[in-house]
Design an enzyme around this catalytic site. Structure first.
Site, PDB file in Angstrom:
ATOM      1  N   PRO A 139      -9.129  -7.232  -1.198  1.00  0.00           N
ATOM      2  CA  PRO A 139      -8.845  -8.299  -2.170  1.00  0.00           C
ATOM      3  C   PRO A 139      -8.931  -9.702  -1.579  1.00  0.00           C
ATOM      4  O   PRO A 139      -9.327 -10.643  -2.259  1.00  0.00           O
ATOM      5  CB  PRO A 139      -7.410  -7.976  -2.624  1.00  0.00           C
ATOM      6  CG  PRO A 139      -7.305  -6.490  -2.475  1.00  0.00           C
ATOM      7  CD  PRO A 139      -8.100  -6.165  -1.246  1.00  0.00           C
ATOM      8  N   GLU A 380     -23.024  -6.939  -0.234  1.00  0.00           N
ATOM      9  CA  GLU A 380     -23.625  -7.043   1.103  1.00  0.00           C
ATOM     10  C   GLU A 380     -23.634  -8.487   1.602  1.00  0.00           C
ATOM     11  O   GLU A 380     -24.463  -8.857   2.429  1.00  0.00           O
ATOM     12  CB  GLU A 380     -25.046  -6.471   1.123  1.00  0.00           C
ATOM     13  CG  GLU A 380     -25.133  -5.008   0.808  1.00  0.00           C
ATOM     14  CD  GLU A 380     -24.559  -4.128   1.894  1.00  0.00           C
ATOM     15  OE1 GLU A 380     -25.069  -4.152   3.021  1.00  0.00           O
ATOM     16  OE2 GLU A 380     -23.601  -3.403   1.614  1.00  0.00           O
TER      17      GLU A 380
END
Length: 402
Positions: A139, A380
């Site tokens: 998070p 990514e």
């Protein structure tokens, strides 16, 4: 030297994967998107066909003594991006759902011990469909991988993991997950470690599956680790990998090197999506637009520009894969192709929707591709992170800090 002509073997891979994408993936694409998953019987079928998402199988084993100091040209990474473009052309969500080690494969292949490779990578050769996963994002730590807060406390016989991971592809169904955690926060990046956590380990659970705008058929999970004991045998690379010095950043570098392998794969997926949208729109324009009208010429001009942009992204991606095949540093090229291809594919899908007009509304393949492609400039590493990687590789050799 790079050749722009596919070898006979590369051409065969391209034709085989395109056939599979067209005849096996496309027929279930829209249904899988609507129901939010890929049918289990279909996954069992492709597993029996031996079709796996094993990105590690496209990488050279840098730990192989026969390859050390040897830059003999391989083709594995180029094979990977060629095949991935075709599979993503078929359907990117289904592509990510294919059985196999997935993004968890490269760190095990490049940094795992011989015993770990045997334990974790050979399970995908058996009859039952299985998955691997890669868990870095948290998070409070997405693009900045050095900020991970998940802890790994050293105890007798192993480590105890505590923390949460989010947006993990195939995380709930995976037989094992490569997990990054901090063993000593005072060391910063040097305190990071990588573990292989097996499904069913006490204290390890999947808390929920995330509903998404795109890639709806692919499972994206949140993972929770509560006093999860992981034996020392599952410390990726073994303790010796992390004992070279207190300034060693093996865990962090392992995460970054994984991106060097997977970012060209992600770029190839984006190219496949863009090509699928472009080819469909081109067919509609040529079939349905009056050739005598001004709009036809405007449309073909826009499509010609799109075609060139797709080709440019492909060449960037091939270069990154080519350098990886030679064992050369490719972090800058991997970031370049990922940043350019992701944004390019998003622009292509948007322009194709504009050209299609009302036919591109909900329930249409190009509308689906537009939803699918958005994440490709995020996961990514966001485009902003890619630009930072490029700038550092470009300017820091000259003493300019970025």
């Amino acid at each position: 030297m790079i050749s722009f002509t596919l070898s006979e073997q590369q051409q065969q891979i391209k034709e085989m994967t395109h056939w599979f994408a067209k005849h096996e993936m496309r027929p279930i694409s829209m249904v899988a998107d609507k129901i939010g998953n890929v049918p289990e019987e279909w996954l069992d079928k492709v597993n029996q066909m031996g079709i796996h998402l094993n990105t590690s199988s496209f990488s050279n084993d840098k730990n192989d003594s026969a390859n050390k100091g040897d830059r003999k040209e391989q083709e594995g990474n180029r094979m990977g991006v060629i095949a991935t473009e075709e599979i993503a052309w078929g359907d990117p969500a289904i592509a990510l759902s294919l059985p196999g080690a997935g993004l968890g494969g490269p760190p095990i292949q490049s940094s795992g011990t011989k015993e770990q490779k045997e334990r974790f990578l050979t399970i995908f050769k058996k009859d039952k469909a299985r998955w691997g996963a890669y868990a870095l994002t948290e998070p409070e730590a997405g693009s900045d991988a050095s900020a991970i807060q998940m802890t790994a406390k050293k105890v007798s016989g192993g480590y105890i993991l505590n923390g949460q991971k989010i947006f993990i592809t195939n995380g709930s169904r995976a037989s094992w997950v490569v997990v990054f955690a901090t063993a000593d926060a005072t060391l910063g990046r040097a305190g990071q470690r990588a573990f292989v956590v097996e499904k069913g380990t006490p204290g390890f659970s999947s808390t929920r599956l995330v509903e998404k705008m795109g890639l709806r058929a692919n499972e994206t999970a949140e993972l929770l680790f509560e006093d999860c004991f992981v034996p020392i045998e599952n410390l990726l690379g073994g303790e010796q990998l992390y004992k070279r010095s207190r300034s060693d950043q093996s865990g962090f570098e392992m995460a970054m090197k994984t991106f060097d392998s997977t970012r060209p794969i992600v770029a190839a997926m984006a190219i496949g999506i863009a090509r699928a949208a472009f080819e469909y729109t081109l067919d509609v324009v040529q079939r349905d637009f009056p050739t005598s009208g001004k709009f036809y010429y405007l449309a073909t001009e826009m499509l010609a520009e799109i075609d060139g942009n797709i080709a440019a992204a492909r060449l960037l991606t091939w270069e990154a894969a080519w350098k990886a095949d030679l064992g050369l540093a490719n972090a800058k090229e991997a970031a370049m192709c990922k940043a350019y291809a992701g944004q390019m594919a998003l622009d292509v899908c948007a322009k194709c929707l504009e050209l299609l007009g009302p036919t591109g509304l909900e329930g249409h393949i190009v509308e689906k591709l537009y939803r699918d492609v958005k994440v490709f400039d995020i996961f990514e590493g966001t485009n902003e992170i890619q630009h930072l990687v490029i700038a550092r590789r470009q300017y820091e050799p000259y003493g300019i800090r970025v």
